[in-house]
Design a protein around this motif. Structure first.
Motif, mmCIF file in Angstrom:
data_model
loop_
_atom_site.group_PDB
_atom_site.id
_atom_site.type_symbol
_atom_site.label_atom_id
_atom_site.label_comp_id
_atom_site.label_asym_id
_atom_site.label_seq_id
_atom_site.Cartn_x
_atom_site.Cartn_y
_atom_site.Cartn_z
ATOM 1 N N VAL A 194 1.753 14.128 -8.241
ATOM 2 C CA VAL A 194 0.962 12.881 -8.565
ATOM 3 C C VAL A 194 0.335 12.935 -9.837
ATOM 4 O O VAL A 194 -0.096 13.935 -10.608
ATOM 5 C CB VAL A 194 -0.361 13.077 -7.480
ATOM 6 C CG1 VAL A 194 -1.205 12.056 -7.828
ATOM 7 C CG2 VAL A 194 0.286 12.834 -6.292
ATOM 8 N N GLU A 206 0.875 -1.172 0.138
ATOM 9 C CA GLU A 206 -0.083 -0.084 0.045
ATOM 10 C C GLU A 206 0.974 1.001 0.023
ATOM 11 O O GLU A 206 0.509 2.146 -0.582
ATOM 12 C CB GLU A 206 -0.853 -0.073 1.270
ATOM 13 C CG GLU A 206 -1.998 -0.869 1.313
ATOM 14 C CD GLU A 206 -3.219 -0.639 0.838
ATOM 15 O OE1 GLU A 206 -3.694 0.323 1.086
ATOM 16 O OE2 GLU A 206 -3.406 -1.297 -0.298
ATOM 17 N N VAL A 207 2.015 1.046 0.594
ATOM 18 C CA VAL A 207 2.940 2.164 0.871
ATOM 19 C C VAL A 207 4.244 1.890 0.409
ATOM 20 O O VAL A 207 4.765 0.732 0.399
ATOM 21 C CB VAL A 207 2.888 2.661 2.386
ATOM 22 C CG1 VAL A 207 3.992 3.878 2.337
ATOM 23 C CG2 VAL A 207 1.442 2.962 2.693
ATOM 24 N N PRO A 260 1.424 6.172 -7.679
ATOM 25 C CA PRO A 260 0.809 6.610 -6.424
ATOM 26 C C PRO A 260 -0.138 7.683 -6.599
ATOM 27 O O PRO A 260 0.329 8.884 -7.201
ATOM 28 C CB PRO A 260 2.061 6.613 -5.431
ATOM 29 C CG PRO A 260 2.978 6.041 -6.197
ATOM 30 C CD PRO A 260 2.738 5.977 -7.744
ATOM 31 N N GLN A 261 -1.310 7.911 -5.832
ATOM 32 C CA GLN A 261 -2.168 9.047 -5.953
ATOM 33 C C GLN A 261 -1.958 9.850 -4.696
ATOM 34 O O GLN A 261 -2.360 10.712 -4.527
ATOM 35 C CB GLN A 261 -3.682 8.412 -5.902
ATOM 36 C CG GLN A 261 -3.875 7.727 -7.295
ATOM 37 C CD GLN A 261 -3.427 8.585 -8.472
ATOM 38 O OE1 GLN A 261 -4.332 9.621 -8.653
ATOM 39 N NE2 GLN A 261 -2.426 8.295 -9.244
ATOM 40 N N GLU A 262 -0.875 9.573 -3.502
ATOM 41 C CA GLU A 262 -0.427 10.480 -2.804
ATOM 42 C C GLU A 262 0.909 10.385 -2.686
ATOM 43 O O GLU A 262 1.750 9.172 -2.605
ATOM 44 C CB GLU A 262 -1.019 9.874 -1.483
ATOM 45 C CG GLU A 262 -0.911 10.988 -0.251
ATOM 46 C CD GLU A 262 -1.715 10.344 1.161
ATOM 47 O OE1 GLU A 262 -2.666 9.508 1.103
ATOM 48 O OE2 GLU A 262 -1.436 10.739 2.110
ATOM 49 N N PHE A 263 1.503 11.611 -2.699
ATOM 50 C CA PHE A 263 2.989 11.711 -2.615
ATOM 51 C C PHE A 263 3.782 12.652 -1.793
ATOM 52 O O PHE A 263 3.227 13.907 -1.605
ATOM 53 C CB PHE A 263 3.371 12.048 -4.045
ATOM 54 C CG PHE A 263 4.947 12.197 -4.297
ATOM 55 C CD1 PHE A 263 5.865 11.449 -3.859
ATOM 56 C CD2 PHE A 263 5.304 13.717 -4.632
ATOM 57 C CE1 PHE A 263 7.257 11.701 -3.881
ATOM 58 C CE2 PHE A 263 6.671 13.767 -4.648
ATOM 59 C CZ PHE A 263 7.768 12.877 -4.367
ATOM 60 N N PRO A 303 2.280 0.826 -5.338
ATOM 61 C CA PRO A 303 1.500 1.377 -3.979
ATOM 62 C C PRO A 303 0.612 2.524 -4.335
ATOM 63 O O PRO A 303 0.799 3.313 -5.178
ATOM 64 C CB PRO A 303 2.587 1.561 -3.142
ATOM 65 C CG PRO A 303 3.784 0.833 -3.723
ATOM 66 C CD PRO A 303 3.757 0.920 -5.162
ATOM 67 N N ARG A 304 -0.284 2.869 -3.399
ATOM 68 C CA ARG A 304 -0.877 4.131 -3.564
ATOM 69 C C ARG A 304 -0.532 5.397 -3.106
ATOM 70 O O ARG A 304 -0.766 6.423 -3.506
ATOM 71 C CB ARG A 304 -2.438 3.976 -3.029
ATOM 72 C CG ARG A 304 -2.732 3.773 -1.673
ATOM 73 C CD ARG A 304 -4.047 3.563 -1.119
ATOM 74 N NE ARG A 304 -4.030 3.363 0.435
ATOM 75 C CZ ARG A 304 -4.046 4.196 0.988
ATOM 76 N NH1 ARG A 304 -3.740 5.582 0.829
ATOM 77 N NH2 ARG A 304 -3.718 4.012 2.394
ATOM 78 N N LEU A 305 0.497 5.099 -2.059
ATOM 79 C CA LEU A 305 1.114 6.065 -1.398
ATOM 80 C C LEU A 305 2.711 6.045 -1.642
ATOM 81 O O LEU A 305 3.250 4.867 -1.470
ATOM 82 C CB LEU A 305 0.542 6.304 -0.133
ATOM 83 C CG LEU A 305 0.868 7.188 0.924
ATOM 84 C CD1 LEU A 305 0.019 7.480 2.018
ATOM 85 C CD2 LEU A 305 2.499 7.353 1.330
ATOM 86 N N LEU A 306 3.214 7.059 -1.711
ATOM 87 C CA LEU A 306 4.970 7.096 -1.841
ATOM 88 C C LEU A 306 5.435 8.240 -0.932
ATOM 89 O O LEU A 306 4.773 9.515 -0.863
ATOM 90 C CB LEU A 306 5.129 7.335 -3.182
ATOM 91 C CG LEU A 306 6.867 7.424 -3.686
ATOM 92 C CD1 LEU A 306 7.591 6.220 -3.495
ATOM 93 C CD2 LEU A 306 6.862 7.829 -5.094
#
Ligand code: SF4
Lengths: 256, 209, 500
Positions: free
Chosen positions: C298, C221-222, C304-307, C253-256
């Motif tokens: 992003v 996820e991260v 990832p949609q959150e950075f 992952p969706r968050l980086l």
């Protein structure tokens, strides 16, 4: 030409043969040689060990001793050491400036512009590669780090050696690797230094040469010390000694 | 949120103090700003092919009319992901099942897809590099990552000589992937092993004329 | 890790886990005493460094503008440092404008806190990591572990190091101290899902790692990464890698979260053309590394949609304050200096007692920790203070460095800093002998006397080699004979000759 010889502190005390050979060689080539009495040391050992401020007196003495070159007393200064000439050219003025003596820095720069390592003097200034030497031995040449990477003497020593009559040059493996001397490194990090010089000695032995040569007595002291300890029989010769050797006055391989 | 802004202010303050009166430095660029070889020329294509093969990518050179045949030959697998914008004629002779990323394929589905077929944005001959920027025919990044075989079609006019040539053509704010051969590692005794996590099999179709 | 118990075949290197990633173990000479005794390690290093060295020499010789690229690289770095406040705020703006969040961290603890907070907020118990020196330096994995978060290194060598409980010993090839047999052992005992009958063939080992990590990539996820460079003008961040583990982490992952030292910022996109030539050729000796990823904030629907970008100081501003030493911040972590360093080749990376080994480590670590500053480490016997002395000043690193960092000059300067801390302090034995030596070497007369004294000893020893000397001479005679001394001094010879 009138040439002043800077023997360097190491050669001046424990290995005069590199200086005497330099004198004999230059005189044979027809030059007038002087060895100023006040000379001592370029300051490198102190600077490189982290004692820059303490080196100021040493540098001052060196610059004062050789400053007459600026008034035409000599045409050039030569030292049988790539390392010391490297320090004179790239460190003295810097150290002086950082310790607040700009005048000393300027003079140091001017003096250093007239100071040469032996192979530089011969090839660049005097324009000779064949100095009429005779040296009937097999030789392997260690280029020494400071000659190679600080002074960038390139293949000058090689040109000089190749012109020597009777010599047989043997290629040294991993020649450009440091021998592990490094001034006070050899004491401060003596085990690492020992491991390095052991490798260097192995490479020298592998060439089968009778003589290991270099343009810096400090590195030779290190390499030949390791070779002697192992009773390899390989002898050390400074570049100046090989170039000074002739049929009339052949190399003895010993000091005064 | 006092702490974060304090950190920011303090760091910037430290930097300014550390720099003191430091002067600005001029940057001179005496390296080759453009490559010697003309983009799209025969020489540049030869160089690209040679460098790609050097890194063990498969290279097939062909003319435009034969692309469908070549692509079909290289995609002798059960399934292939195909992003939007890949010219329809290229798919004409495919025997593999074509998977579109519409709706978006899940990671598991992509992991289960044998290959992917894409175009590219630019290729660099000198380094054997293909650059994707997510434009038409290239898809999002996951698409070219999970399938084990990547077949990429490079057109002659996309091939430049050098890295600076490529930078000049790219918009770096797009998501970029620079690919030079298949993935590789040298972490075990410096022995090069090709194919670790990315596609293990990179096949480049070089379209000439 | 508790799994270490009951698996005696794999001993971590070094044997005790460090408290501070920048300062563990003894002073360099003592640490080297241990590593030098490891014949296996020396053999590994010898082959490894020689292999990379030759490759690098070949690919750098291929470019006829290599020197000009180095000049440009050095100048870009120097100019970036001079404009650092502006570039960092510009980077912050560009990243924010593209949907990223920028954090500032003054030290390791603050950076760890920021990252742990982000991961916690995301509700993740496991994160995948791209090899990164910055996160090594701050001990992020350990901080995450304390928060109950499992950080999985995904670079093959980094995973080996992690599973073994080692410290990295090389910037680029962190497990260079392990050979294939040891790696097989580590995988078999520590990986948990190693295939039956795993051999020590590098290909098999790499494939085992692929299978082991695949599932973790797919469920991650991260992700946490470092950055090779970031462009102030556009907010673009770049990661250069070989295996594809980087792409996995940066894409799936969706968050980086990216942790980056403040010195990694470059002014413009155009600067990439210089560093993307210098870095791969200097580090792995390839014309280009297999994969380079670049992203800007992003991108909707892609990656990832959150950075989050964490800008790390942790001693960098301290280094920046040293006009000569600050060039250590130009480093692009290519590791060329390690591969050409004869000291590194013999001692290996662990002797440096820091995540930054080799020549660059010897000038970077002391500056990050403020060597010779009030309250900072100092002296040639201190673990950090001894690092600048761990070099013969042979200059091979300077010649190899793609951004022309004058490492030898910085070493000499830092030696001086290490030996001259502010305030009064009792002189060491070396201080005293160096002061005496300075007196002798400042006077032609004194040196002539010294020459005569040597010649006297020469006459007494009669041209025989001296095989043993008392301390400190014993440090020399450990493996060498002392020189056969002259029987006549140079001054005497010259005086005689001048008379002729
Ligand atoms: S100091 Fe230079 S050679 Fe060493 S890792 Fe950094 S950039 Fe590379």
């Amino acid at each position: 030409m009138r040439i002043a010889v800077f023997a360097t502190c190491l050669v001046g005390t424990v290995a005069p043969r590199a200086a005497t050979a330099t004198v004999r060689l230059l005189e044979r080539l027809g030059h007038t040689v002087d060895m100023p009495a006040d000379q001592a040391c370029c300051g490198q050992m102190h600077v490189n060990t982290g004692y820059g401020p303490e080196a100021m007196g040493v540098i001052r003495n060196h610059v004062r001793t050789f400053a007459p070159v600026l008034d035409g007393r000599w045409d050039a200064i030569v030292a049988p050491s790539g390392s010391c000439v490297g320090s004179i050219r790239h460190q003295q003025a810097d150290v002086a400036r950082r310790n607040g003596d700009d005048r000393l820095a300027r003079t140091a720069e001017q003096v250093s512009a007239r100071t040469y390592e032996l192979s530089e003097l011969l090839v660049d200034v005097l324009g000779v590669t064949d100095v009429g030497a005779w040296f009937p031995h097999t030789v392997t040449y260690h280029p020494t780090c400071h000659s190679l990477r600080v002074l960038r003497v390139g293949d000058r020593p090689r040109q000089l050696l190749e012109a020597v009559e009777g010599i047989e040059l043997r290629e040294l493996g991993e020649a450009e690797q440091c021998c592990g001397f490094g001034g006070t490194f050899s004491l401060k990090n003596s085990e690492t230094s020992a491991a390095m010089v052991t490798d260097k000695a192995d490479e020298v032995v592998a060439t089968g040469a009778e003589v290991v040569a270099a343009g810096d007595w400090s590195c030779l002291l290190n390499i030949s010390g390791a070779l002697d300890r192992r009773r390899t029989g390989v002898r050390a010769a400074h570049l100046a000694e090989i170039l000074a050797s002739t049929r009339d006055e052949p190399w003895q391989g010993a000091d005064l | 949120m006092t702490a974060p802004s304090t950190a920011r202010a303090e760091m910037l303050g430290r930097i300014r103090r550390a720099l003191g009166q430091s002067r600005s430095v001029e940057v001179e660029r005496h390296y080759h700003r453009t490559g010697a070889l003309v983009a799209g020329s025969g020489e540049v294509l030869d160089l690209l092919a040679e460098r790609l093969e050097d890194y063990r990518a498969t290279v097939v050179r062909t003319d435009a009319s034969a692309v469908p045949r070549v692509v079909a030959d290289l995609l002798d697998v059960p399934s292939v992901a195909v992003p939007d914008g890949v010219p329809a004629p290229w798919l004409a002779e495919l025997t593999a099942e074509v998977r579109r990323d519409e709706p978006a394929l899940t990671h598991a589905e992509l992991d289960d897809t044998a290959a992917v077929l894409t175009t590219c944005r630019v290729a660099i001959a000198e380094t054997g590099t293909v650059v994707l920027d997510g434009g038409p025919g290239q898809g999002r990044r996951a698409l070219t990552l999970l399938p084990d075989r990547h077949v990429v079609v490079v057109e002659a006019d996309q091939v430049v000589h050098s890295v600076p040539d490529a930078i000049a053509r790219l918009d770096v704010t797009r998501p970029l992937t620079w690919i030079s051969g298949p993935s590789a590692t040298s972490d075990v005794e410096l022995v090069r092993v090709e194919g670790v996590h990315g596609p293990r099999d990179l096949r480049v179709v070089l379209v000439d004329g | 890790m508790s799994t270490f118990l009951g698996m005696p075949t794999v001993r971590p290197q070094p044997s005790r886990p460090p408290r501070d990633p920048l300062r563990w173990g003894a002073s360099f000479p003592h640490a080297a005493h241990e590593t030098l005794a490891d014949g296996q390690l020396r053999a590994n290093l010898r082959t490894a460094t020689r292999t990379i060295r030759d490759k690098r020499r070949r690919v750098t010789a291929e470019l006829d503008d290599w020197e000009q690229l180095r000049d440009a690289g050095a100048a870009i770095k120097a100019s970036a440092m001079a404009r650092l406040p502006d570039l960092l705020t510009q980077l912050e703006e560009s990243v924010t404008a593209r949907g990223g969040v920028v954090h500032w961290a003054r030290d390791a603890a603050e950076a760890n806190e920021v990252v742990t907070g982000i991961v916690r907020e995301a509700g993740a118990r496991e994160v995948v990591k791209v090899k990164s020196m910055a996160t090594q330096e701050i001990g992020l994995n350990e901080a995450l572990a304390e928060a109950g978060i499992d950080a999985i290194e995904t670079d093959l060598a980094e995973r080996i190091v992690q599973l073994a409980g080692d410290q990295p010993s090389h910037i680029l090839v962190p497990a260079i101290h392990r050979n294939r047999e040891e790696i097989r052992e580590i995988f078999t005992h520590r990986m948990g899902d190693a295939p039956e009958g795993l051999s020590s063939e590098p290909r098999e080992l790499a494939m085992a790692a692929r299978a082991h990590l695949r599932a973790r990539f797919l469920r991650a996820e991260v992700a946490i990464s470092g950055a090779n460079m970031a462009i102030a003008e556009t907010g673009t961040v770049a990661v250069v890698e070989s295996e594809g583990n980087g792409r996995m982490c940066l894409t799936l992952p969706r968050l980086l979260v990216t942790v980056m030292g403040i010195e990694k910022v470059l002014p413009t996109a155009r600067d990439l053309e210089v560093f993307l030539q210098l870095l791969p050729r200097s580090s792995t000796g390839e014309r280009m590394n297999p994969y380079t990823s670049m992203w800007t904030g992003v991108t909707p629907g892609d990656g990832p949609q959150e950075f989050h970008l964490v800008l790390l100081d942790n001693g960098r501003t301290r280094a920046l304050a040293d006009e000569l030493g600050r060039q250590a911040l130009h480093c692009i972590r290519c590791s060329a200096c390690l591969n050409v360093c004869p000291v590194y080749e013999h001692t290996g990376g662990h002797a440096y007692g820091s995540v930054y080994p080799g020549p660059i480590g010897a000038i970077l670590t002391p500056q990050l920790l403020g060597v010779g500053e009030p309250g900072g480490p100092a002296g040639a016997h201190d673990p950090t203070g001894s690092l600048p002395f761990a070099s013969t000043l042979c200059g091979a690193c300077f010649d190899a460095c793609p951004v022309k960092i004058d490492i030898p000059a910085a070493l000499v300067h830092l030696r001086e800093r290490s030996l001259h801390p502010p305030g009064p302090h009792a002189p060491s034995a070396t201080d005293v002998s160096m002061r005496v030596a300075a007196r002798v070497l400042s006077s032609g007369r004194a040196l002539r006397w010294a020459g005569r004294a040597v010649a006297l000893v020469g006459r007494l020893t009669g041209g025989r080699a001296i095989r043993w000397l008392p301390w400190p001479g014993s440090l020399w005679t450990r493996v060498r004979d002392a020189p056969v001394l002259p029987v006549r001094s140079l001054a005497a010879w010259w005086a005689r000759r001048s008379l002729r």
